[in-house]
Design a protein around this motif. Structure first.
Motif, PDB file in Angstrom:
ATOM      1  N   THR A 513       0.800  -1.227   0.000  1.00  0.00           N
ATOM      2  CA  THR A 513       0.000   0.000   0.000  1.00  0.00           C
ATOM      3  C   THR A 513       0.831   1.274   0.000  1.00  0.00           C
ATOM      4  O   THR A 513       0.349   2.317  -0.444  1.00  0.00           O
ATOM      5  N   ARG A 515       1.323   2.967   2.496  1.00  0.00           N
ATOM      6  CA  ARG A 515       0.547   3.863   3.341  1.00  0.00           C
ATOM      7  C   ARG A 515       1.320   4.211   4.613  1.00  0.00           C
ATOM      8  O   ARG A 515       1.792   3.337   5.336  1.00  0.00           O
ATOM      9  N   GLY A 519      -1.828   8.169   6.644  1.00  0.00           N
ATOM     10  CA  GLY A 519      -2.738   7.763   5.584  1.00  0.00           C
ATOM     11  C   GLY A 519      -2.277   8.156   4.199  1.00  0.00           C
ATOM     12  O   GLY A 519      -2.860   7.734   3.193  1.00  0.00           O
ATOM     13  N   VAL A 521       0.139   8.094   0.876  1.00  0.00           N
ATOM     14  CA  VAL A 521       0.800   7.001   0.168  1.00  0.00           C
ATOM     15  C   VAL A 521       2.148   7.489  -0.333  1.00  0.00           C
ATOM     16  O   VAL A 521       2.227   8.462  -1.088  1.00  0.00           O
ATOM     17  N   ASP A 575      -7.386  -1.958   3.838  1.00  0.00           N
ATOM     18  CA  ASP A 575      -7.480  -1.392   5.180  1.00  0.00           C
ATOM     19  C   ASP A 575      -7.464  -2.455   6.268  1.00  0.00           C
ATOM     20  O   ASP A 575      -7.212  -2.141   7.443  1.00  0.00           O
TER      21      ASP A 575
END
Length: 598
Positions: A513, A515, A519, A521, A575
């Motif tokens: 991800t 991430r 939050g 990227v 998530d």
């Protein structure tokens, strides 16, 4: 209990290139080439086609990564190895009165996860030291240390790890180049020597009492490959970058040596037992230990024999001990029933990006007068490369900055040219490979060099990497997982624990991800697919240790090392990946750790 910290240190001929590349490609293509043994009712190594197994898994999804049967619903193991994979309906043939049947309850089983770069004793030590990770200010660091000191007798060393000035809410005041000075720490801990390692392990803060124990003063000079930071008036700030921390580390080691032999032995057992328990609890079945001394290796051997260490150890000998005599005497492969392998050397070409110790081709964007540090002279790394090839060892060199990576690749290329036969399956590694010039990316695959990377570093370092490199250099050169894979390179994943928690799921999520904690990227164009990320923790990591014939996929004949996760990281929404936990860790066909068992 006194706490501790880990110590650091501390042009190819076309035929040779083609040979190395051919071996690497062939090995990757054949990572799961035990097809003759796979399938329903397949024979085990003794030729049996049925009968009771020691362990049977069923009732869930089993991703094997085997070429001919990538997924199945049941598996049987006997005498530490997989003897069968197939449909759950046919598993009964392998179940007898003594067989342990593990119902997966719909969970996901994957090949045993391999931590391809971390520090085993360092992980255990960190569990007993002051945890400074997550501290939001220098004042909070000082308070955590002071609280620990109040519980210890005067004169006892207080050690900790995990502070990172770039992750604090506000810069420390006063500071030297963004780092705190020791005054507040020294005032809060006047009766205890204190040594606090940076999260990266490449810088440290010491209080006045620790510096006095190390014999450091106004006239102390920075050593090659390191720097003692000073205030404008010339006084030591108490911050030591790279090799400059060695005097304080040596003073701490000298204090440890004053403990009784019994106390030191007890402490070592506690540290190694804690490290093994932590690794197994995160689903890790093999642990690549990135830097150990002969004494460490002896302690590992004893701990494995006594049952204190249940994870398999693949150990890199620290460069300072890499002599011909040591390489002769210490080399073992699959000793203690496959629990201990020592056949790699760990060296350092540079430092870390966070402490501005990474060796760059161009100056730091936030410190234009510096390009970082070359920690170990490149001539020594040349000697190590030749020595490793001569004795059949791997060389695993820490290189973070783009210049460090280029210099190491140059050394490897020269060494391979000089010894083309030995280089055919050498699988030399570059550990971290965080910042790469585009011209050097393809060299990994061409030379057969493994990139031992830690995806978790990308998201952890994301908030300040552009500060160090600038936006354009970050986008082009930082954490280029996708570029390396596209070029045909092998990436073996890990966490670098205790730099980061020894959590493969966090590194898997970072790879997939990108991430960050906020939050956002980071480097979205460099993300891996889920399959690639899983392989980086299994097949590729096994290949990085010359163990793809034994580990990395679940198929008959291979070791029964299996990780069971409580959710399917290959299919759940992105998530949901971070919440995944290990449910069971199986090593050699035995349940070494289980979430539902004491």
């Amino acid at each position: 209990m006194p706490a501790g910290i880990p110590f650091r240190r501390v042009a190819v001929r076309p035929t040779a290139v083609a040979a190395v590349r051919t071996v690497a490609v062939a090995a990757l293509a054949g990572l799961v080439a035990l097809a003759a043994l796979a399938g329903c009712g397949a024979p085990d190594r003794d030729g049996a086609t049925g009968g009771p197994a020691d362990l049977v898994l069923r009732g869930g999804r089993i991703v094997t990564l085997a070429a001919d049967r990538p997924e199945t619903s049941a598996l049987a193991a006997r005498d530490g190895r997989i003897v069968w994979t197939g449909d759950a309906a046919e598993a009964g043939a392998w179940i007898g009165p003594e067989t342990e049947v593990l119902d997966l309850g719909g969970r996901l089983a994957v090949p045993g996860l391999i931590e391809a770069h971390a520090h085993f004793s360092g992980l255990g030590e960190a569990l007993f030291g002051v945890d400074l990770a997550g501290a939001r200010t220098w004042d909070e660091v000082v308070e955590r240390v002071a609280e620990a000191a109040r519980a210890l007798p005067p004169g006892t060393w207080v050690v900790g790890r995990g502070w990172h000035q770039s992750k604090w809410d506000a810069p420390p005041v006063p500071d030297v180049r963004g780092f705190p000075v020791h005054d507040a720490l020294s005032a809060a801990t006047p009766d205890h020597p204190v040594l606090l390692q940076h999260a990266s392990g490449h810088a440290a803060i010491a209080n006045a009492r620790a510096m006095a124990a190390a014999g450091l003063g106004p006239r102390s000079a920075s050593p090659p490959g390191g720097e003692m930071l000073r205030r404008p008036n010339g006084r030591l700030a108490g911050v030591f970058v790279e090799t400059a921390s060695e005097p304080v580390e040596s003073a701490y080691a000298a204090w440890l040596a004053t403990l009784t032999p019994e106390r030191r032995a007890e402490r070592t057992r506690d540290v190694l037992r804690a490290a093994s328990r932590e690794a197994l609890g995160h689903g890790i079945t093999t642990f690549h230990d990135a830097g150990a001394s002969p004494e460490d290796i002896a302690a590992y051997r004893d701990a494995i024999r006594e049952g204190d260490v249940g994870v398999r150890l693949h150990v890199m000998l620290s460069e300072a001990y890499a002599t011909p005599a040591a390489l002769d005497s210490l080399r073992v492969v699959g000793d203690l029933d496959g629990r201990l392998t020592v056949r790699a050397i760990k060296a350092y070409a540079d430092g870390a990006l966070g402490s501005r110790g990474a060796w760059l081709l161009d100056p730091y964007a936030d410190e234009p007068g510096s390009t970082g540090h070359n920690v170990l002279p490149m001539e020594r790394i040349r000697e190590l490369a030749d020595l490793a090839l001569a004795y059949g060892w791997q060389l695993c060199t820490h290189a973070i900055g783009d210049r460090a990576n280029r210099e190491v690749l140059d050394v490897y290329e020269e060494a391979f040219a000089a010894r083309p036969e030995a280089a055919r399956d050498a699988r030399f590694r570059i550990e971290h490979a965080q910042i790469l010039h585009p011209d050097d990316v393809s060299r990994f695959a061409r030379l057969g060099v493994v990139a031992g990377m830690q995806a978790i570093h990308a998201v952890s370092d994301a908030p300040w990497t552009p500060d160090r490199l600038g936006a354009e250099r970050t986008r082009e050169r930082a954490f280029v997982f996708r570029d390396l894979l596209a070029a045909g390179a092998v990436i073996a994943n890990g966490t670098d624990a205790p730099v980061e928690p020894v959590d493969p799921i966090a590194s898997f999520d970072a790879a997939v991800t990108g991430r960050t904690a906020t939050g956002a990227v980071f480097q979205p164009h460099q993300r891996m697919t889920r399959d690639e990320a899983l392989r980086s923790y299994t097949l590729a990591a096994a290949y990085a240790g010359h163990e793809e014939d034994e580990k990395g996929s679940l198929e008959p004949g291979k070791l029964a090392d299996i990780t069971v996760l409580d959710r399917d990281i290959l299919t759940v929404p992105e998530d949901s990946i971070p919440g995944t936990q290990a449910w069971a860790t199986i090593v050699g066909g035995r349940i070494a750790w289980h979430a539902d068992r004491p």
